[in-house]
Design an enzyme around this catalytic site. Sequence first.
Site, PDB file in Angstrom:
ATOM      1  N   HIS A 140       0.878  -1.170   0.000  1.00 35.70           N
ATOM      2  CA  HIS A 140       0.000   0.000   0.000  1.00 35.70           C
ATOM      3  C   HIS A 140       0.918   1.223   0.000  1.00 35.70           C
ATOM      4  CE1 HIS A 140      -2.723   2.991   1.808  1.00 35.70           C
ATOM      5  NE2 HIS A 140      -3.710   2.241   1.382  1.00 35.70           N
ATOM      6  N   ASP A 196       3.654  -3.984   7.839  1.00 37.02           N
ATOM      7  CA  ASP A 196       2.362  -3.332   7.664  1.00 37.02           C
ATOM      8  C   ASP A 196       1.289  -4.392   7.901  1.00 37.02           C
ATOM      9  OD1 ASP A 196       0.013  -2.257   6.820  1.00 37.02           O
ATOM     10  OD2 ASP A 196       0.750  -1.538   4.886  1.00 37.02           O
ATOM     11  N   GLN A 207      -3.896  -5.172   6.845  1.00 33.32           N
ATOM     12  CA  GLN A 207      -4.832  -6.177   6.308  1.00 33.32           C
ATOM     13  C   GLN A 207      -4.641  -7.534   6.963  1.00 33.32           C
ATOM     14  OE1 GLN A 207      -7.251  -5.383   4.381  1.00 33.32           O
ATOM     15  NE2 GLN A 207      -6.606  -3.464   3.451  1.00 33.32           N
ATOM     16  N   LYS A 221     -10.403  -1.084  10.270  1.00 31.62           N
ATOM     17  CA  LYS A 221     -10.481  -2.287   9.433  1.00 31.62           C
ATOM     18  C   LYS A 221     -10.743  -3.529  10.290  1.00 31.62           C
ATOM     19  CE  LYS A 221      -7.077  -0.559   6.081  1.00 31.62           C
ATOM     20  NZ  LYS A 221      -7.854  -0.066   4.956  1.00 31.62           N
ATOM     21  N   CYS A 230      -4.895   2.550  -3.645  1.00 31.28           N
ATOM     22  CA  CYS A 230      -3.683   3.147  -3.058  1.00 31.28           C
ATOM     23  C   CYS A 230      -2.509   2.177  -3.134  1.00 31.28           C
ATOM     24  CB  CYS A 230      -3.905   3.598  -1.621  1.00 31.28           C
ATOM     25  SG  CYS A 230      -5.217   4.786  -1.480  1.00 31.28           S
TER      26      CYS A 230
HETATM   27  N1  7TS Z   1      -1.610  -0.651   4.631  1.00 35.78           N
HETATM   28  C1  7TS Z   1      -2.468  -1.444   3.995  1.00 35.78           C
HETATM   29  C2  7TS Z   1      -2.036  -2.822   3.590  1.00 35.78           C
HETATM   30  C3  7TS Z   1      -3.754  -0.990   3.738  1.00 35.78           C
HETATM   31  O1  7TS Z   1      -4.614  -1.792   3.103  1.00 35.78           O
HETATM   32  C4  7TS Z   1      -4.133   0.315   4.141  1.00 35.78           C
HETATM   33  C5  7TS Z   1      -5.476   0.879   3.819  1.00 35.78           C
HETATM   34  C6  7TS Z   1      -3.181   1.095   4.831  1.00 35.78           C
HETATM   35  C7  7TS Z   1      -1.928   0.582   5.048  1.00 35.78           C
HETATM   36  C8  7TS Z   1      -3.497   2.454   5.339  1.00 35.78           C
HETATM   37  O2  7TS Z   1      -4.458   2.373   6.336  1.00 35.78           O
HETATM   38  P1  7TS Z   1      -5.184   3.685   6.884  1.00 35.78           P
HETATM   39  O3  7TS Z   1      -6.159   3.166   7.876  1.00 35.78           O
HETATM   40  O4  7TS Z   1      -4.128   4.536   7.467  1.00 35.78           O
HETATM   41  O5  7TS Z   1      -5.855   4.308   5.701  1.00 35.78           O
HETATM   42  N2  7TS Z   1      -6.098   0.268   2.727  1.00 35.78           N
HETATM   43  C9  7TS Z   1      -7.218   0.684   2.101  1.00 35.78           C
HETATM   44  C10 7TS Z   1      -7.771  -0.034   1.053  1.00 35.78           C
HETATM   45  O6  7TS Z   1      -7.308  -1.072   0.618  1.00 35.78           O
HETATM   46  N3  7TS Z   1      -8.866   0.593   0.638  1.00 35.78           N
HETATM   47  O7  7TS Z   1      -9.038   1.703   1.361  1.00 35.78           O
HETATM   48  C11 7TS Z   1      -8.012   1.767   2.296  1.00 35.78           C
END
Ligand code: 7TS
Length: 401
Positions: free
Chosen positions: A117, A194, A197, A220, A357
Amino acid sequence: MNITNIKKEFPVFDAHKDLCYLDSAASSLKPRRVIEKMDYYYNNLSCNVHRGVYGLSYQATDMYEEARNLVANFIGSEFEEVVFTRGASASLNLVALSYGMDNINEGDEVITSELEHHSSHMPWFNVCKKKHATLKYIPLTKEGRITVENFMKVLTDKTKVVALTYVSNVMGYITPIKEIIEICHQRGIIVSVDGAQAVPHMKINVKELDCDFLSFSGHKMLGPSGVGVLYGKKKLLDKMNPVEFGGDMADVVEKDSQTYKDAPYKFETGTPMIAEVIGLGEACRILDEIGLDEIGSYENMLAKKAIELLSQIEDVEIYNKNTDTGVIAFNIKGVHPHDAASIYDKNHVCIRAGHHCAQLITSFLGQISTTRASFYLYNTMDDVYKLVDSVKEARDFFKSF
Ligand code: 7TS
């Protein structure tokens, strides 16, 4: 798992009876208990933490710190290894800005991958640019996976940090991160994982994994938005410098000298996201009660069924037929995912279309956009059928021109 009972715990299904929510990789739905816990704080306490010398503030502080304990138990860490941030992106940036900026020097190498990401690899791109270091990408297999064998191809004596996703948000693949961490630690290399997910879908024990850092988001994993976690090994957090300064993180402040509190507090300046942290604590409790192993295998079963049925539709191209989790990436040949999305939306099927992203993996697939369906514990086989029917409808509609 009794899915009928689980679904009843999510008030959004009362508000939208036909909802087929397949976008949990972007954000999960929130169960009543999480909402009620946050409501309790707002209705009964409402005040700040760590400051007031009165009962209400003590109670709010207790609830806030109890949540830190719940998160620590959830990931198997020590209490003081849990730093609250505003999300995975903030956590990943904190590692790069603090550990990275202080420890990466000219000529050093950082390893990442095209599966990341943006929030995972971009902070290191910037550190490497500023420090004249090199960012290297693990060559992916044809299927788009990270393997230990390919990781070894980019590992050198100059590698100082490895920053990798545990589960890809586009492909749903699980990285062999434990093996990579073992190899790195034999060479004194730090690994930032990271877990955005991964943590919502599989049981992670940071002690067993032995990662140096693990970043994830509350929203999430049944928790609220606006809160996330940076787990860091105590010995690393203790040595790291804060990147934000101000209220609550300070210890002694004079005109010509400043000292800070110990970790995790030195990284949490200002009034924190109190209700959100409390909500996240409750989310951890719920996930542990239901059991992440069961959740993970259930959503993978749904994804596999969806892949089997989608594969039978002519013109549907699936990019991750062997997904390890509940994430499917696909397109209808010749139909832009955003066009198809209008049909899905009409049928109350919430799925995401775009680059998620993660432009590097989208380019790797030779696409500018993919359609992603992601399953979680409240999804049912009915949702699989609705998805498949909607994809058929979109295909028939757009191919009829
Ligand atoms: N890392 C991964 C693997 C992610 O999927 C996401 C967000 C982030 C980091 C960042 O997380 P945040 O909570 O700081 O935004 N992924 C997604 C997605 O897949 N669709 O919308 C957000």
